[in-house]
Write a protein that holds these residues in place. Structure first.
Motif, short mmCIF file in Angstrom:
data_model
loop_
_atom_site.label_atom_id
_atom_site.label_comp_id
_atom_site.label_asym_id
_atom_site.label_seq_id
_atom_site.Cartn_x
_atom_site.Cartn_y
_atom_site.Cartn_z
N ASN A 4 0.83 -1.21 0.00
CA ASN A 4 0.00 0.00 0.00
C ASN A 4 0.86 1.25 0.00
O ASN A 4 0.59 2.21 -0.73
N LEU A 5 1.92 1.27 0.81
CA LEU A 5 2.78 2.43 0.88
C LEU A 5 3.61 2.59 -0.39
O LEU A 5 3.97 3.71 -0.76
N GLN A 6 3.91 1.51 -1.08
CA GLN A 6 4.65 1.60 -2.33
C GLN A 6 3.76 2.01 -3.49
O GLN A 6 4.26 2.46 -4.52
N ASN A 7 2.47 1.89 -3.33
CA ASN A 7 1.52 2.24 -4.39
C ASN A 7 0.34 2.99 -3.74
O ASN A 7 -0.81 2.55 -3.81
N PRO A 8 0.61 4.14 -3.12
CA PRO A 8 -0.41 4.78 -2.29
C PRO A 8 -1.60 5.32 -3.07
O PRO A 8 -2.72 5.33 -2.55
N THR A 14 -8.71 2.67 -4.88
CA THR A 14 -9.47 1.42 -4.81
C THR A 14 -10.06 1.20 -3.43
O THR A 14 -10.71 0.20 -3.18
N GLY A 15 -9.84 2.16 -2.54
CA GLY A 15 -10.33 2.06 -1.17
C GLY A 15 -11.19 3.24 -0.79
O GLY A 15 -12.25 3.46 -1.36
N ALA A 18 -12.46 5.57 -3.58
CA ALA A 18 -13.07 4.94 -4.75
C ALA A 18 -14.27 5.74 -5.26
O ALA A 18 -14.58 5.71 -6.46
N ASN A 19 -14.92 6.47 -4.37
CA ASN A 19 -16.11 7.22 -4.77
C ASN A 19 -15.80 8.39 -5.69
O ASN A 19 -16.70 8.88 -6.38
N VAL A 20 -14.55 8.85 -5.72
CA VAL A 20 -14.20 9.95 -6.61
C VAL A 20 -13.39 9.48 -7.82
O VAL A 20 -13.10 10.27 -8.72
N ALA A 21 -13.05 8.20 -7.88
CA ALA A 21 -12.16 7.70 -8.92
C ALA A 21 -12.82 7.69 -10.29
O ALA A 21 -14.00 7.35 -10.44
N GLU A 22 -12.04 8.07 -11.30
CA GLU A 22 -12.39 7.80 -12.69
C GLU A 22 -11.72 6.48 -13.05
O GLU A 22 -10.54 6.28 -12.77
N VAL A 23 -12.48 5.57 -13.67
CA VAL A 23 -12.05 4.17 -13.78
C VAL A 23 -12.16 3.68 -15.22
O VAL A 23 -13.14 3.97 -15.92
N ARG A 24 -11.15 2.95 -15.64
CA ARG A 24 -11.23 2.15 -16.86
C ARG A 24 -10.43 0.88 -16.62
O ARG A 24 -9.22 0.94 -16.43
N LEU A 151 -5.29 5.43 3.07
CA LEU A 151 -5.00 4.00 2.87
C LEU A 151 -5.63 3.19 4.01
O LEU A 151 -6.12 3.76 4.99
N PRO A 152 -5.62 1.88 3.90
CA PRO A 152 -6.23 1.09 4.98
C PRO A 152 -5.64 1.35 6.36
O PRO A 152 -6.37 1.42 7.35
N ASP A 153 -4.31 1.49 6.45
CA ASP A 153 -3.66 1.65 7.74
C ASP A 153 -2.95 2.99 7.91
O ASP A 153 -2.41 3.28 8.98
#
Length: 224
Positions: A4-8, A14-15, A18-24, A151-153
């Motif tokens: 998670n910290l390497q890909n914050p 995705t966490g 997610a409610n504001v994400a633009e997704v493809r 992030l989760p933690d």
């Protein structure tokens, strides 16, 4: 936790964001008025990269925040900036009675302060990502900091800045501690990023007990 910290950005989009994400497909990005960041899974496939290209569209850039990540030929690298990531110590949090919570009505002042100080990306809707605290003197917003990637933690401390006329008074330290207090109250650990060449910021964070967690890059890309 480590990934998670390497890909914050991906962890946030995705966490809790997610409610504001633009997704493809597996590609994610924030709306441009929120933040410039683009995100992909930890080990992106050829299809993931193709989805990122489609998500960006022609003439639009996105910023990837990762440790070393080879960029395929379908994307052009416009800029690559070294970045360092730090995690806060348990001793950091300290509420501050002078801080005030900033809201939507404060955004014009926040944008003006960011323009003066360049703490990193902060746009007209960035405030939607977390809670921002400020310090005012004679009604003027002179310093601020807030939370961005969730992030989760961990939760990121971001947009730490002080008006040039008020630097050297310890305001950044007070705001970092106050934001950290809000983060730890949610059961998460504060972390933050700064430019790899920003020796003053790095010195400050180390003096506060932050420890280096990752060396990263912000890579600004656009579709070829």
């Amino acid at each position: 936790m480590l990934m998670n910290l390497q890909n914050p950005v991906y962890a946030a989009l995705t966490g809790r964001h997610a409610n504001v994400a633009e997704v493809r497909g597996n590609a994610r990005r924030y709306p441009s008025a929120v933040a410039p960041f683009l995100a992909l899974p930890d080990e992106p496939t050829e299809q993931d990269w193709a989805d990122a290209v489609a998500l960006l569209g022609p003439g639009t850039t996105g910023a990837l925040m990762r440790p070393g990540l080879p960029i395929p030929d379908v994307l052009k690298v416009d800029l690559a900036i070294p970045l360092v990531q730090f995690v806060a110590p348990a001793s950091l949090p300290a509420p501050d009675p002078e801080t005030v919570v900033l809201g939507v009505d404060d955004v014009p002042e926040m944008l003006s302060l960011v323009a003066l100080t360049d703490p990193g990306p902060f746009r007209s809707r960035t405030i939607e990502l977390g809670t921002y605290l400020g310090i005012r003197r004679n009604g003027e917003l002179i310093a601020m900091a807030g939370t961005r990637f969730a992030l989760p933690d961990h939760t990121e401390i971001s947009a730490v800045c002080t008006h040039p006329d008020y630097q050297g008074q310890g305001l950044a330290t007070r705001l970092i501690r106050a934001v950290a207090a809000q983060i730890t109250a949610t059961g998460r650990t504060p972390f933050l990023h700064t430019g790899g060449a920003n020796t003053n910021a790095i010195r400050l964070y180390k003096s506060l007990g932050f420890t280096l967690s990752n060396e990263m890059k912000v890579t600004v890309v656009q579709a070829v």
